[in-house]
Design a protein around this motif. Structure first.
Motif, mmCIF file in Angstrom:
data_model
loop_
_atom_site.group_PDB
_atom_site.id
_atom_site.type_symbol
_atom_site.label_atom_id
_atom_site.label_comp_id
_atom_site.label_asym_id
_atom_site.label_seq_id
_atom_site.Cartn_x
_atom_site.Cartn_y
_atom_site.Cartn_z
ATOM 1 N N GLN A 65 43.649 41.940 40.822
ATOM 2 C CA GLN A 65 44.481 43.160 40.195
ATOM 3 C C GLN A 65 44.066 43.582 39.003
ATOM 4 O O GLN A 65 43.269 42.687 38.167
ATOM 5 N N ASN A 66 44.159 44.918 38.638
ATOM 6 C CA ASN A 66 43.428 45.614 37.509
ATOM 7 C C ASN A 66 44.700 45.307 36.278
ATOM 8 O O ASN A 66 44.040 44.991 35.116
ATOM 9 N N ASP A 67 45.822 45.300 36.565
ATOM 10 C CA ASP A 67 46.508 44.950 35.540
ATOM 11 C C ASP A 67 47.799 44.081 36.018
ATOM 12 O O ASP A 67 47.717 43.582 37.123
ATOM 13 N N ALA A 68 48.796 43.743 35.190
ATOM 14 C CA ALA A 68 49.743 42.863 35.651
ATOM 15 C C ALA A 68 50.678 43.186 36.574
ATOM 16 O O ALA A 68 51.334 42.395 37.496
ATOM 17 N N ALA A 69 50.835 44.551 36.978
ATOM 18 C CA ALA A 69 51.568 44.836 37.970
ATOM 19 C C ALA A 69 50.979 44.734 39.509
ATOM 20 O O ALA A 69 49.671 44.870 39.378
ATOM 21 N N LYS A 70 51.558 44.215 40.426
ATOM 22 C CA LYS A 70 50.954 43.872 41.760
ATOM 23 C C LYS A 70 50.753 45.184 42.363
ATOM 24 O O LYS A 70 51.865 46.021 42.444
ATOM 25 N N THR A 71 49.638 45.322 42.831
ATOM 26 C CA THR A 71 49.378 46.643 43.707
ATOM 27 C C THR A 71 49.200 46.317 45.113
ATOM 28 O O THR A 71 48.404 45.540 45.436
ATOM 29 N N ASP A 72 49.935 46.679 46.179
ATOM 30 C CA ASP A 72 49.957 46.381 47.681
ATOM 31 C C ASP A 72 48.675 47.128 48.094
ATOM 32 O O ASP A 72 48.327 48.209 47.853
ATOM 33 N N THR A 73 47.804 46.242 48.983
ATOM 34 C CA THR A 73 46.583 46.739 49.423
ATOM 35 C C THR A 73 46.696 48.081 50.312
ATOM 36 O O THR A 73 45.951 48.648 50.646
ATOM 37 N N GLU A 74 48.045 48.110 51.022
ATOM 38 C CA GLU A 74 48.222 49.542 51.754
ATOM 39 C C GLU A 74 48.228 50.503 50.898
ATOM 40 O O GLU A 74 48.002 51.707 51.297
ATOM 41 N N GLN A 75 48.274 50.462 49.592
ATOM 42 C CA GLN A 75 48.064 51.477 48.740
ATOM 43 C C GLN A 75 46.853 51.874 48.396
ATOM 44 O O GLN A 75 46.464 53.031 47.910
ATOM 45 N N LEU A 76 45.900 50.998 48.789
ATOM 46 C CA LEU A 76 44.484 50.858 48.450
ATOM 47 C C LEU A 76 43.870 50.889 49.841
ATOM 48 O O LEU A 76 43.167 49.861 50.349
ATOM 49 N N PRO A 77 44.028 52.130 50.739
ATOM 50 C CA PRO A 77 43.514 52.073 52.141
ATOM 51 C C PRO A 77 42.017 52.224 52.270
ATOM 52 O O PRO A 77 41.634 52.304 53.526
ATOM 53 N N ASN A 78 41.293 52.461 51.166
ATOM 54 C CA ASN A 78 39.755 52.693 51.394
ATOM 55 C C ASN A 78 38.942 51.621 50.817
ATOM 56 O O ASN A 78 39.406 50.722 50.155
ATOM 57 N N LEU A 79 37.912 51.667 51.386
ATOM 58 C CA LEU A 79 36.810 50.416 51.107
ATOM 59 C C LEU A 79 35.320 50.726 50.670
ATOM 60 O O LEU A 79 34.912 51.759 51.295
ATOM 61 N N VAL A 80 34.903 50.338 49.704
ATOM 62 C CA VAL A 80 33.647 50.611 49.375
ATOM 63 C C VAL A 80 32.734 49.267 49.403
ATOM 64 O O VAL A 80 33.309 48.151 48.810
ATOM 65 N N THR A 81 31.906 49.068 49.978
ATOM 66 C CA THR A 81 30.934 47.847 50.170
ATOM 67 C C THR A 81 29.370 48.107 49.554
ATOM 68 O O THR A 81 28.792 49.074 49.931
ATOM 69 N N ILE A 82 29.170 47.208 48.694
ATOM 70 C CA ILE A 82 27.747 47.125 48.067
ATOM 71 C C ILE A 82 26.971 45.888 48.902
ATOM 72 O O ILE A 82 27.478 44.709 48.756
ATOM 73 N N VAL A 83 25.811 46.201 49.370
ATOM 74 C CA VAL A 83 25.148 45.156 50.058
ATOM 75 C C VAL A 83 23.772 45.106 49.276
ATOM 76 O O VAL A 83 22.986 46.201 49.309
ATOM 77 N N GLY A 84 23.350 44.139 48.835
ATOM 78 C CA GLY A 84 22.359 43.608 48.071
ATOM 79 C C GLY A 84 21.019 43.605 49.103
ATOM 80 O O GLY A 84 21.275 43.221 50.203
ATOM 81 N N ARG A 85 19.952 43.919 48.401
ATOM 82 C CA ARG A 85 18.700 44.002 49.230
ATOM 83 C C ARG A 85 17.698 43.064 48.917
ATOM 84 O O ARG A 85 16.640 42.966 49.129
ATOM 85 N N GLY A 86 17.984 41.848 48.126
ATOM 86 C CA GLY A 86 17.111 40.953 47.640
ATOM 87 C C GLY A 86 16.501 41.332 46.285
ATOM 88 O O GLY A 86 15.455 40.408 45.918
ATOM 89 N N VAL A 87 16.567 42.480 45.646
ATOM 90 C CA VAL A 87 16.249 42.801 44.337
ATOM 91 C C VAL A 87 17.429 43.105 43.445
ATOM 92 O O VAL A 87 18.309 43.624 43.796
ATOM 93 N N ALA A 123 13.069 51.964 47.204
ATOM 94 C CA ALA A 123 13.796 51.363 48.678
ATOM 95 C C ALA A 123 14.503 50.070 48.456
ATOM 96 O O ALA A 123 15.227 49.618 49.362
ATOM 97 N N SER A 124 14.635 49.577 47.233
ATOM 98 C CA SER A 124 15.171 48.331 47.043
ATOM 99 C C SER A 124 16.680 48.301 46.468
ATOM 100 O O SER A 124 17.157 47.405 46.343
ATOM 101 N N VAL A 125 17.227 49.394 46.168
ATOM 102 C CA VAL A 125 18.623 49.747 45.841
ATOM 103 C C VAL A 125 19.242 49.312 46.943
ATOM 104 O O VAL A 125 19.208 49.469 47.762
ATOM 105 N N PRO A 126 20.638 48.567 46.374
ATOM 106 C CA PRO A 126 21.645 48.395 47.348
ATOM 107 C C PRO A 126 21.912 49.500 48.235
ATOM 108 O O PRO A 126 22.153 50.514 47.779
ATOM 109 N N ASP A 127 22.682 48.921 49.499
ATOM 110 C CA ASP A 127 23.284 50.005 50.331
ATOM 111 C C ASP A 127 24.491 50.207 49.878
ATOM 112 O O ASP A 127 25.223 49.318 49.348
ATOM 113 N N VAL A 128 25.120 51.377 50.057
ATOM 114 C CA VAL A 128 26.511 51.483 49.505
ATOM 115 C C VAL A 128 27.268 52.034 50.862
ATOM 116 O O VAL A 128 26.696 53.364 51.538
ATOM 117 N N HIS A 129 28.474 51.690 51.255
ATOM 118 C CA HIS A 129 29.050 52.017 52.377
ATOM 119 C C HIS A 129 30.533 52.495 51.871
ATOM 120 O O HIS A 129 31.027 51.603 51.316
#
Length: 109
Positions: free
Chosen positions: A8-30, A95-101
């Protein structure tokens, strides 16, 4: 296997359903740095966010990654993504930067 839990970013709980989107960072060993900005709320999904060394403040996440995966749930749209390798080179120079999805409308597991 333990499930990832939203940080949580703050004291108020945020329901995950209110955050429906996802960013994934995948490291490439560098060792690389990243910054993600969205126009809504943003939360890191991690078992131990302190160990990840990522700072989430409001709608911005900034951190580093070399191997593994870091995930963030968010509302709204991604407005900016910057990834650079340990030399400060971005795509296409490195070519070594992480993949972002970015996935919109991802249900909670």
């Amino acid at each position: 296997m333990a499930r990832d839990t939203p940080v949580q970013n703050d004291a108020a709980k945020t329901d995950t359903e209110q955050l429906p989107n996802l960013v994934t960072i995948v490291g490439r060993g560098v060792p690389s740095s990243f910054e993600i900005t969205v126009d809504g709320e943003l939360e890191m999904v991690a078992d131990d966010p302190v160990a990840e060394g990522t700072v989430v403040s409001g709608s911005v996440a900034e951190g580093s990654i070399d191997v593994g995966v870091q995930r963030f749930r968010f509302a709204g749209q991604v407005t900016n993504v910057q990834v650079v390798d340990w030399n400060g080179n971005a795509v296409p120079e490195s070519a070594s930067v992480p993949d972002v999805h970015v996935d919109y409308g991802v249900p909670k597991r």
